[in-house]
Design a protein around this motif. Sequence first.
Motif, PDB file in Angstrom:
ATOM      1  N   LEU A 294       0.801  -1.222   0.000  1.00  0.00           N
ATOM      2  CA  LEU A 294       0.000   0.000   0.000  1.00  0.00           C
ATOM      3  C   LEU A 294       0.837   1.276   0.000  1.00  0.00           C
ATOM      4  O   LEU A 294       0.283   2.375   0.053  1.00  0.00           O
ATOM      5  CB  LEU A 294      -0.943  -0.012   1.208  1.00  0.00           C
ATOM      6  N   LEU A 295       2.152   1.150  -0.077  1.00  0.00           N
ATOM      7  CA  LEU A 295       3.007   2.338  -0.088  1.00  0.00           C
ATOM      8  C   LEU A 295       2.726   3.237  -1.286  1.00  0.00           C
ATOM      9  O   LEU A 295       2.819   4.463  -1.190  1.00  0.00           O
ATOM     10  CB  LEU A 295       4.484   1.929  -0.087  1.00  0.00           C
ATOM     11  N   SER A 296       2.388   2.637  -2.408  1.00  0.00           N
ATOM     12  CA  SER A 296       2.236   3.419  -3.636  1.00  0.00           C
ATOM     13  C   SER A 296       0.876   3.227  -4.297  1.00  0.00           C
ATOM     14  O   SER A 296       0.718   3.481  -5.487  1.00  0.00           O
ATOM     15  CB  SER A 296       3.335   3.034  -4.634  1.00  0.00           C
ATOM     16  N   ARG A 297      -0.103   2.763  -3.519  1.00  0.00           N
ATOM     17  CA  ARG A 297      -1.431   2.544  -4.106  1.00  0.00           C
ATOM     18  C   ARG A 297      -2.498   2.744  -3.041  1.00  0.00           C
ATOM     19  O   ARG A 297      -2.236   2.619  -1.844  1.00  0.00           O
ATOM     20  CB  ARG A 297      -1.538   1.149  -4.717  1.00  0.00           C
ATOM     21  N   ASP A 298      -3.710   3.042  -3.496  1.00  0.00           N
ATOM     22  CA  ASP A 298      -4.820   3.272  -2.572  1.00  0.00           C
ATOM     23  C   ASP A 298      -5.562   1.992  -2.224  1.00  0.00           C
ATOM     24  O   ASP A 298      -6.190   1.904  -1.164  1.00  0.00           O
ATOM     25  CB  ASP A 298      -5.813   4.274  -3.174  1.00  0.00           C
ATOM     26  N   PHE A 299      -5.529   1.017  -3.132  1.00  0.00           N
ATOM     27  CA  PHE A 299      -6.247  -0.239  -2.927  1.00  0.00           C
ATOM     28  C   PHE A 299      -5.313  -1.406  -3.239  1.00  0.00           C
ATOM     29  O   PHE A 299      -4.273  -1.234  -3.870  1.00  0.00           O
ATOM     30  CB  PHE A 299      -7.507  -0.285  -3.798  1.00  0.00           C
ATOM     31  N   ILE A 300      -5.697  -2.585  -2.815  1.00  0.00           N
ATOM     32  CA  ILE A 300      -4.812  -3.747  -2.928  1.00  0.00           C
ATOM     33  C   ILE A 300      -4.546  -4.124  -4.383  1.00  0.00           C
ATOM     34  O   ILE A 300      -3.424  -4.466  -4.765  1.00  0.00           O
ATOM     35  CB  ILE A 300      -5.405  -4.950  -2.160  1.00  0.00           C
ATOM     36  N   VAL A 301      -5.565  -4.056  -5.222  1.00  0.00           N
ATOM     37  CA  VAL A 301      -5.429  -4.428  -6.634  1.00  0.00           C
ATOM     38  C   VAL A 301      -6.085  -3.350  -7.494  1.00  0.00           C
ATOM     39  O   VAL A 301      -7.217  -2.937  -7.213  1.00  0.00           O
ATOM     40  CB  VAL A 301      -6.096  -5.788  -6.926  1.00  0.00           C
ATOM     41  N   GLY A 302      -5.392  -2.902  -8.520  1.00  0.00           N
ATOM     42  CA  GLY A 302      -5.985  -1.938  -9.442  1.00  0.00           C
ATOM     43  C   GLY A 302      -6.172  -0.570  -8.808  1.00  0.00           C
ATOM     44  O   GLY A 302      -5.545  -0.223  -7.808  1.00  0.00           O
ATOM     45  N   ASP A 303      -7.075   0.200  -9.401  1.00  0.00           N
ATOM     46  CA  ASP A 303      -7.277   1.589  -8.987  1.00  0.00           C
ATOM     47  C   ASP A 303      -8.502   1.801  -8.108  1.00  0.00           C
ATOM     48  O   ASP A 303      -8.789   2.933  -7.713  1.00  0.00           O
ATOM     49  CB  ASP A 303      -7.406   2.487 -10.231  1.00  0.00           C
ATOM     50  N   GLY A 304      -9.241   0.735  -7.828  1.00  0.00           N
ATOM     51  CA  GLY A 304     -10.458   0.899  -7.040  1.00  0.00           C
ATOM     52  C   GLY A 304     -10.695  -0.281  -6.119  1.00  0.00           C
ATOM     53  O   GLY A 304      -9.929  -1.248  -6.080  1.00  0.00           O
ATOM     54  N   LEU A 305     -11.775  -0.191  -5.377  1.00  0.00           N
ATOM     55  CA  LEU A 305     -12.152  -1.224  -4.418  1.00  0.00           C
ATOM     56  C   LEU A 305     -12.442  -2.544  -5.125  1.00  0.00           C
ATOM     57  O   LEU A 305     -13.168  -2.578  -6.120  1.00  0.00           O
ATOM     58  CB  LEU A 305     -13.404  -0.767  -3.659  1.00  0.00           C
ATOM     59  N   THR A 306     -11.866  -3.633  -4.616  1.00  0.00           N
ATOM     60  CA  THR A 306     -12.168  -4.974  -5.116  1.00  0.00           C
ATOM     61  C   THR A 306     -12.425  -5.896  -3.930  1.00  0.00           C
ATOM     62  O   THR A 306     -12.283  -5.509  -2.762  1.00  0.00           O
ATOM     63  CB  THR A 306     -11.020  -5.565  -5.958  1.00  0.00           C
ATOM     64  N   LEU A 307     -12.755  -7.132  -4.249  1.00  0.00           N
ATOM     65  CA  LEU A 307     -12.973  -8.125  -3.197  1.00  0.00           C
ATOM     66  C   LEU A 307     -11.721  -8.366  -2.367  1.00  0.00           C
ATOM     67  O   LEU A 307     -11.818  -8.770  -1.202  1.00  0.00           O
ATOM     68  CB  LEU A 307     -13.446  -9.445  -3.808  1.00  0.00           C
ATOM     69  N   ALA A 308     -10.550  -8.112  -2.933  1.00  0.00           N
ATOM     70  CA  ALA A 308      -9.318  -8.270  -2.156  1.00  0.00           C
ATOM     71  C   ALA A 308      -9.322  -7.327  -0.956  1.00  0.00           C
ATOM     72  O   ALA A 308      -8.906  -7.701   0.149  1.00  0.00           O
ATOM     73  CB  ALA A 308      -8.101  -8.012  -3.039  1.00  0.00           C
ATOM     74  N   ASP A 309      -9.796  -6.104  -1.156  1.00  0.00           N
ATOM     75  CA  ASP A 309      -9.869  -5.144  -0.057  1.00  0.00           C
ATOM     76  C   ASP A 309     -10.883  -5.586   0.993  1.00  0.00           C
ATOM     77  O   ASP A 309     -10.630  -5.493   2.199  1.00  0.00           O
ATOM     78  CB  ASP A 309     -10.257  -3.763  -0.596  1.00  0.00           C
ATOM     79  N   ILE A 310     -12.028  -6.074   0.542  1.00  0.00           N
ATOM     80  CA  ILE A 310     -13.065  -6.504   1.482  1.00  0.00           C
ATOM     81  C   ILE A 310     -12.571  -7.696   2.296  1.00  0.00           C
ATOM     82  O   ILE A 310     -12.760  -7.751   3.518  1.00  0.00           O
ATOM     83  CB  ILE A 310     -14.366  -6.838   0.730  1.00  0.00           C
ATOM     84  N   ALA A 311     -11.924  -8.646   1.619  1.00  0.00           N
ATOM     85  CA  ALA A 311     -11.419  -9.823   2.321  1.00  0.00           C
ATOM     86  C   ALA A 311     -10.396  -9.435   3.383  1.00  0.00           C
ATOM     87  O   ALA A 311     -10.419  -9.951   4.508  1.00  0.00           O
ATOM     88  CB  ALA A 311     -10.805 -10.802   1.322  1.00  0.00           C
ATOM     89  N   LEU A 312      -9.517  -8.508   3.045  1.00  0.00           N
ATOM     90  CA  LEU A 312      -8.424  -8.165   3.955  1.00  0.00           C
ATOM     91  C   LEU A 312      -8.818  -7.171   5.039  1.00  0.00           C
ATOM     92  O   LEU A 312      -8.255  -7.191   6.135  1.00  0.00           O
ATOM     93  CB  LEU A 312      -7.239  -7.628   3.156  1.00  0.00           C
ATOM     94  N   VAL A 313      -9.775  -6.309   4.766  1.00  0.00           N
ATOM     95  CA  VAL A 313     -10.106  -5.289   5.766  1.00  0.00           C
ATOM     96  C   VAL A 313     -10.844  -5.897   6.961  1.00  0.00           C
ATOM     97  O   VAL A 313     -10.798  -5.358   8.069  1.00  0.00           O
ATOM     98  CB  VAL A 313     -10.941  -4.144   5.138  1.00  0.00           C
ATOM     99  N   ALA A 314     -11.492  -7.030   6.760  1.00  0.00           N
ATOM    100  CA  ALA A 314     -12.368  -7.586   7.792  1.00  0.00           C
ATOM    101  C   ALA A 314     -11.659  -7.765   9.129  1.00  0.00           C
ATOM    102  O   ALA A 314     -12.173  -7.357  10.181  1.00  0.00           O
ATOM    103  CB  ALA A 314     -12.954  -8.908   7.307  1.00  0.00           C
ATOM    104  N   TYR A 315     -10.487  -8.383   9.114  1.00  0.00           N
ATOM    105  CA  TYR A 315      -9.761  -8.586  10.368  1.00  0.00           C
ATOM    106  C   TYR A 315      -8.653  -7.565  10.582  1.00  0.00           C
ATOM    107  O   TYR A 315      -8.252  -7.314  11.726  1.00  0.00           O
ATOM    108  CB  TYR A 315      -9.200 -10.008  10.435  1.00  0.00           C
ATOM    109  N   THR A 316      -8.170  -6.938   9.510  1.00  0.00           N
ATOM    110  CA  THR A 316      -7.127  -5.929   9.685  1.00  0.00           C
ATOM    111  C   THR A 316      -7.653  -4.754  10.500  1.00  0.00           C
ATOM    112  O   THR A 316      -6.945  -4.211  11.358  1.00  0.00           O
ATOM    113  CB  THR A 316      -6.622  -5.438   8.318  1.00  0.00           C
ATOM    114  N   ARG A 317      -8.884  -4.350  10.254  1.00  0.00           N
ATOM    115  CA  ARG A 317      -9.441  -3.168  10.920  1.00  0.00           C
ATOM    116  C   ARG A 317      -9.615  -3.363  12.426  1.00  0.00           C
ATOM    117  O   ARG A 317      -9.715  -2.389  13.175  1.00  0.00           O
ATOM    118  CB  ARG A 317     -10.779  -2.772  10.274  1.00  0.00           C
ATOM    119  N   VAL A 318      -9.667  -4.612  12.881  1.00  0.00           N
ATOM    120  CA  VAL A 318      -9.808  -4.890  14.314  1.00  0.00           C
ATOM    121  C   VAL A 318      -8.562  -5.587  14.861  1.00  0.00           C
ATOM    122  O   VAL A 318      -8.603  -6.212  15.922  1.00  0.00           O
ATOM    123  CB  VAL A 318     -11.079  -5.723  14.605  1.00  0.00           C
ATOM    124  N   ALA A 319      -7.455  -5.469  14.145  1.00  0.00           N
ATOM    125  CA  ALA A 319      -6.220  -6.135  14.583  1.00  0.00           C
ATOM    126  C   ALA A 319      -5.764  -5.637  15.947  1.00  0.00           C
ATOM    127  O   ALA A 319      -5.121  -6.379  16.702  1.00  0.00           O
ATOM    128  CB  ALA A 319      -5.119  -5.928  13.544  1.00  0.00           C
TER     129      ALA A 319
END
Length: 207
Positions: free
Chosen positions: A145-170
């Motif tokens: 995430l050093l050089s991008r806003d989302f995990i894949v591509g230029d916008g929100l994808t399922l990769a972001d949803i999958a990863l944010v679920a537990y990262t946000r409550v780490a």
Amino acid sequence: MTSPVRIYGDTRSGNCLKVKWTADHLAIPYEWHDVDVLKGETRTEDFLAINPAGQVPCLERPDGRILAQSNAIIFHLARDSKLVPQDDFDQAKMLEWMFWEQYSHEPFIAVRRFRRAFLNLADDEINPDLMAKGRRALGVMEMRLLSRDFIVGDGLTLADIALVAYTRVADEGGFDLDEFLGVRAWIARVENELEIDPDEGRVNPLA
């Protein structure tokens, strides 16, 4: 899907919230059936008839077919949406990160959170490998995430949803997200895109 699907889940589980957030974001009608994991409701005869693995989340389609495993469910729900990249490589990259989340992220961050926040174990009672491997996973995300806003591509994808679920409550697992500023900024970005209340799914609401 014209008739509502049924989603069986526990709203304290990041894996279950992935499914809820995906359906909400895509305005897919659903009936939520709450299943309390801590009360053993995934082990009842009625629930095991739905999912013999005794796990949530699971989704029941209007035609009666059942789908389990959070990332399989969200891929099924979002398959024709903007949450799945059209480019073949980007789509494969999204899946790469979703597989990584279940193998190299969730088993450490989510498990440590469960033991600390739900079982109330002290830090010295928890396998130290969970902290080390969880921090390593957060470090991998930080580099991504050093050089991008989302995990894949230029916008929100399922990769972001999958990863944010537990990262946000780490933090509930004892991880200090102030050490991963790129990850913190990304969490806020994804929560904003999905219109997630920052307290949703947390054991301890934010001050």
